[in-house]
Design a protein around this motif. Sequence first.
Motif, PDB file in Angstrom:
ATOM      1  N   ILE A  57      -1.025   4.129  -6.396  1.00  0.00           N
ATOM      2  CA  ILE A  57      -1.937   3.651  -5.356  1.00  0.00           C
ATOM      3  C   ILE A  57      -1.157   2.919  -4.267  1.00  0.00           C
ATOM      4  N   ALA A  58      -0.198   2.092  -4.674  1.00  0.00           N
ATOM      5  CA  ALA A  58       0.630   1.377  -3.697  1.00  0.00           C
ATOM      6  C   ALA A  58       1.432   2.365  -2.852  1.00  0.00           C
ATOM      7  N   ARG A  59       1.968   3.432  -3.486  1.00  0.00           N
ATOM      8  CA  ARG A  59       2.692   4.466  -2.734  1.00  0.00           C
ATOM      9  C   ARG A  59       1.771   5.148  -1.733  1.00  0.00           C
ATOM     10  N   TYR A  60       0.566   5.441  -2.191  1.00  0.00           N
ATOM     11  CA  TYR A  60      -0.421   6.096  -1.332  1.00  0.00           C
ATOM     12  C   TYR A  60      -0.644   5.273  -0.059  1.00  0.00           C
ATOM     13  N   VAL A  61      -0.940   3.976  -0.230  1.00  0.00           N
ATOM     14  CA  VAL A  61      -1.224   3.118   0.920  1.00  0.00           C
ATOM     15  C   VAL A  61       0.033   2.940   1.773  1.00  0.00           C
ATOM     16  N   GLY A  62       1.187   2.845   1.106  1.00  0.00           N
ATOM     17  CA  GLY A  62       2.434   2.688   1.841  1.00  0.00           C
ATOM     18  C   GLY A  62       2.747   3.888   2.718  1.00  0.00           C
ATOM     19  N   HIS A  63       2.527   5.083   2.193  1.00  0.00           N
ATOM     20  CA  HIS A  63       2.764   6.299   2.982  1.00  0.00           C
ATOM     21  C   HIS A  63       1.856   6.382   4.199  1.00  0.00           C
ATOM     22  N   LEU A  64       0.685   5.739   4.107  1.00  0.00           N
ATOM     23  CA  LEU A  64      -0.238   5.739   5.242  1.00  0.00           C
ATOM     24  C   LEU A  64       0.119   4.684   6.284  1.00  0.00           C
ATOM     25  N   HIS A  65       1.033   3.766   5.937  1.00  0.00           N
ATOM     26  CA  HIS A  65       1.388   2.637   6.809  1.00  0.00           C
ATOM     27  C   HIS A  65       0.134   1.841   7.165  1.00  0.00           C
ATOM     28  N   ALA A  66      -0.724   1.629   6.147  1.00  0.00           N
ATOM     29  CA  ALA A  66      -1.976   0.905   6.369  1.00  0.00           C
ATOM     30  C   ALA A  66      -1.708  -0.564   6.682  1.00  0.00           C
ATOM     31  N   ASP A  67      -2.663  -1.204   7.345  1.00  0.00           N
ATOM     32  CA  ASP A  67      -2.516  -2.619   7.680  1.00  0.00           C
ATOM     33  C   ASP A  67      -2.645  -3.475   6.425  1.00  0.00           C
ATOM     34  N   GLN A  68      -2.286  -4.738   6.537  1.00  0.00           N
ATOM     35  CA  GLN A  68      -2.238  -5.634   5.391  1.00  0.00           C
ATOM     36  C   GLN A  68      -3.607  -5.833   4.757  1.00  0.00           C
ATOM     37  N   GLU A  69      -4.651  -5.929   5.577  1.00  0.00           N
ATOM     38  CA  GLU A  69      -5.995  -6.131   5.052  1.00  0.00           C
ATOM     39  C   GLU A  69      -6.424  -4.933   4.199  1.00  0.00           C
ATOM     40  N   THR A  70      -6.147  -3.736   4.687  1.00  0.00           N
ATOM     41  CA  THR A  70      -6.489  -2.526   3.929  1.00  0.00           C
ATOM     42  C   THR A  70      -5.704  -2.474   2.637  1.00  0.00           C
ATOM     43  N   TYR A  71      -4.420  -2.804   2.702  1.00  0.00           N
ATOM     44  CA  TYR A  71      -3.575  -2.788   1.506  1.00  0.00           C
ATOM     45  C   TYR A  71      -4.113  -3.760   0.448  1.00  0.00           C
ATOM     46  N   LYS A  72      -4.447  -4.970   0.862  1.00  0.00           N
ATOM     47  CA  LYS A  72      -4.939  -5.972  -0.090  1.00  0.00           C
ATOM     48  C   LYS A  72      -6.255  -5.528  -0.722  1.00  0.00           C
ATOM     49  N   HIS A  73      -7.149  -4.977   0.098  1.00  0.00           N
ATOM     50  CA  HIS A  73      -8.441  -4.543  -0.416  1.00  0.00           C
ATOM     51  C   HIS A  73      -8.277  -3.426  -1.451  1.00  0.00           C
ATOM     52  N   ILE A  74      -7.448  -2.436  -1.137  1.00  0.00           N
ATOM     53  CA  ILE A  74      -7.271  -1.302  -2.045  1.00  0.00           C
ATOM     54  C   ILE A  74      -6.566  -1.728  -3.324  1.00  0.00           C
ATOM     55  N   MET A  75      -5.559  -2.575  -3.205  1.00  0.00           N
ATOM     56  CA  MET A  75      -4.845  -2.996  -4.408  1.00  0.00           C
ATOM     57  C   MET A  75      -5.718  -3.892  -5.291  1.00  0.00           C
TER      58      MET A  75
END
Length: 285
Positions: A57-75
Motif C-alpha cells: 500500500i505504501a508503494r502504491y501511494v508512493g508511486h502516485l506521488h500523493a500528497d501527505q494528507e492522502t498518504y496519512k489517510h490511506i496508511m
Amino acid sequence: MDSRSSNALSRELGDALRRARYRSTARFNAFAAEMGWSPGRLSKVERGTRGASEVDIARYVGHLHADQETYKHIMKLAQEQNTGHLVRSHEPAMPDDLRALLIHEQTAEVIWSYEIIAIPGLLQTADYARGLMRTPQGEYCVAQRMKRQKIFDKPQPPQGRFFIHEAALMRVSGGPQVMYEQMLQLLFRGGVRLVPFAVALPGSLDVPFTFMTFAEHAPVSYSNIGTAGVFSDSPDTTFGFYQCCEDLDRVALSEGESRSVFADWAGRYDRLREEQRESGGDAVA
C-alpha cells in the motif's frame, strides 16, 4: 491488512486507493506494470476484494506521488484492524459525506431502510432536508444528501425498501408546505411502507437502521448513532439485521395501505398550509 476476503474496511481502503490514482496522471495498465502487478490484481485491490500488505500500500501511494494528507489517510486505513464493525464519525445526523456509506449505497442491490423520527435521507426533499440541517454548512449538506439520491437514477439502480414509522410523519420540518410536498414524495414513490402506531413493535425495531445486500459480497448493516456511523459485516450481526427486515415486512402496512396514510397526511398538511396563508402566521400540526 492482508486478508483476501472483501469487507467494509477493505472496500473503503480500495476506494481511497482508486480515488488517489484518479487524481494522479497514472494510467491503469501502466500503473499496474509499474507496481509489478497484473491488471486483475490491481482491479481487485481497488475494489477491496483482495488484500495487500502495508508495504505494498505504501508503494502504491508512493508511486502516485500523493500528497501527505492522502498518504496519512490511506496508511491509517491500511493499518486498521478488521473487526467486522467499522465506526466512522460525522457531523450530528449528517452522514452524507461518509465514504463507507456512499460506496456501499452505490453498489448495493437492495437497500432496506428503517426510520422512526425522520423521513429516510434517500427519500427527503431538499426543503425537508434543509429544515433538519440548521447549521452553517446546511446548504452544502443538503446538496450532498440530494447527490446521494442519484443512485436511483442509474441504469440499474438498487431496489429501495423503505419503512417509516408513523411518528416520523408528525415531525414537522420546514413547515406545512414543506411537509405537504414531502408527503407527496412518499405517496408517489414506490417501495415505501408505513409502520403504524397501532402495531406492537418487537424489540428489534426500537432503533433505525439500514441493511444492504450486494451481488459480489456479503451484506452490510449501517446504524447512525448521533455523530457516528457503525458499519457491520460480521455474519452474526448481519443475520440479526436480516431478521429485523423480516420483522419489518411482517408489521408494516402494504404499499397500497401506506399510500392511503400518506395521502391522509398530505391532506392534513394541505389544510394547515391554507390556514397558515389565511392567518399570515404559523400553523401547528
